[in-house]
Design a protein around this motif. Structure first.
Motif, PDB file in Angstrom:
ATOM      1  N   GLN A 152       1.071  -0.319   4.088  1.00  0.00           N
ATOM      2  CA  GLN A 152      -0.088  -0.884   3.396  1.00  0.00           C
ATOM      3  C   GLN A 152      -1.016  -1.598   4.376  1.00  0.00           C
ATOM      4  O   GLN A 152      -2.239  -1.451   4.301  1.00  0.00           O
ATOM      5  N   ASN A 171      -2.823   0.904   6.717  1.00  0.00           N
ATOM      6  CA  ASN A 171      -3.860   1.644   5.998  1.00  0.00           C
ATOM      7  C   ASN A 171      -4.984   0.739   5.511  1.00  0.00           C
ATOM      8  O   ASN A 171      -5.911   1.200   4.846  1.00  0.00           O
ATOM      9  N   ARG A 185      -4.937  -1.640   3.331  1.00  0.00           N
ATOM     10  CA  ARG A 185      -4.915  -2.032   1.911  1.00  0.00           C
ATOM     11  C   ARG A 185      -4.543  -3.504   1.793  1.00  0.00           C
ATOM     12  O   ARG A 185      -3.753  -4.036   2.577  1.00  0.00           O
ATOM     13  N   GLN A 186      -5.135  -4.138   0.819  1.00  0.00           N
ATOM     14  CA  GLN A 186      -4.839  -5.537   0.573  1.00  0.00           C
ATOM     15  C   GLN A 186      -3.451  -5.652  -0.070  1.00  0.00           C
ATOM     16  O   GLN A 186      -3.128  -4.907  -0.989  1.00  0.00           O
ATOM     17  N   ARG A 212      -1.253  -7.444  -2.423  1.00  0.00           N
ATOM     18  CA  ARG A 212      -1.274  -8.394  -3.541  1.00  0.00           C
ATOM     19  C   ARG A 212       0.138  -8.862  -3.892  1.00  0.00           C
ATOM     20  O   ARG A 212       0.341  -9.996  -4.270  1.00  0.00           O
TER      21      ARG A 212
END
Length: 195
Positions: A24, A27, A29-30, A32
């Motif tokens: 993640q 890439n 992506r945040q 969460r």
């Protein structure tokens, strides 16, 4: 155990899934929520349908012992145990607070694990019971449900039509004594013979 694998579900555990977390981040992506490694456990909901009739009466104690062992292994929360009262898919009975209740059977939800303890009328002298199980299986199939059946019969006597609707685990007399031993030891491992 075999039954846990067949009647279980993969759920997030407590350990973080480091490779997924790195994927993640790489890439862009945040993050969460920290991803968790999945672990295998009993399904949250399990329905057991027990069929005790004249043709499989010698297996009744084994069916009941297995049902009791499953309660010990997974607990009673989310567990429904019903007994075929007349014909499969018709009336069933269950024990509610020490009293037998008879009611019309309702199909399990698609996310509910479903185990049948029955010979599917393979030991019966009449084919009527087998046809009732086939009709019941066809009804379940139309609803997207394919139950697991612990079948006390030799593989050679299984009507191949049943395999269209039921996932069967053969539990024949040659394996009963070792099955009882493994059941009492808390480790059930029956080979999957038919799918």
């Amino acid at each position: 155990t075999l039954l846990q694998r067949q009647l279980g579900d993969r759920v997030p555990g407590l350990k973080p899934d480091i490779p997924e977390l790195i994927r993640q981040l790489v890439n862009g992506r945040q993050v969460r929520h920290i991803p968790r490694l999945k672990r295998f456990t009993w399904a949250n909901r399990l329905r057991i349908l027990v069929d005790i009739n004249d043709s499989n009466f010698p297996y009744r104690k084994d069916f009941i012992r297995l049902q009791e062992q499953l309660v010990l292994w997974r607990g009673t929360e989310g567990l429904t145990v019903e007994y075929v009262y007349d014909a499969p898919g018709k009336s069933v009975s269950s024990d509610a607070h020490g009293k037998e209740q008879v009611y019309n059977w309702i199909a399990p939800d698609q996310d509910e694990a479903f185990l049948i303890l029955s010979d599917l009328s393979l030991h019966s002298q009449s084919r009527r019971g087998l046809y009732q199980w086939l009709a019941f299986g066809e009804t379940l199939c139309a609803q997207g449900i394919r139950p697991l059946v612990l079948l006390p019969a030799a593989e050679r006597v299984i009507d191949k039509q049943l395999l269209r609707y039921f996932s069967c685990i053969v539990w024949d007399k040659s394996r009963i004594s070792s099955f009882r031993y493994r059941l009492e030891q808390g480790a059930l491992s029956i080979r999957r013979c038919c799918i």
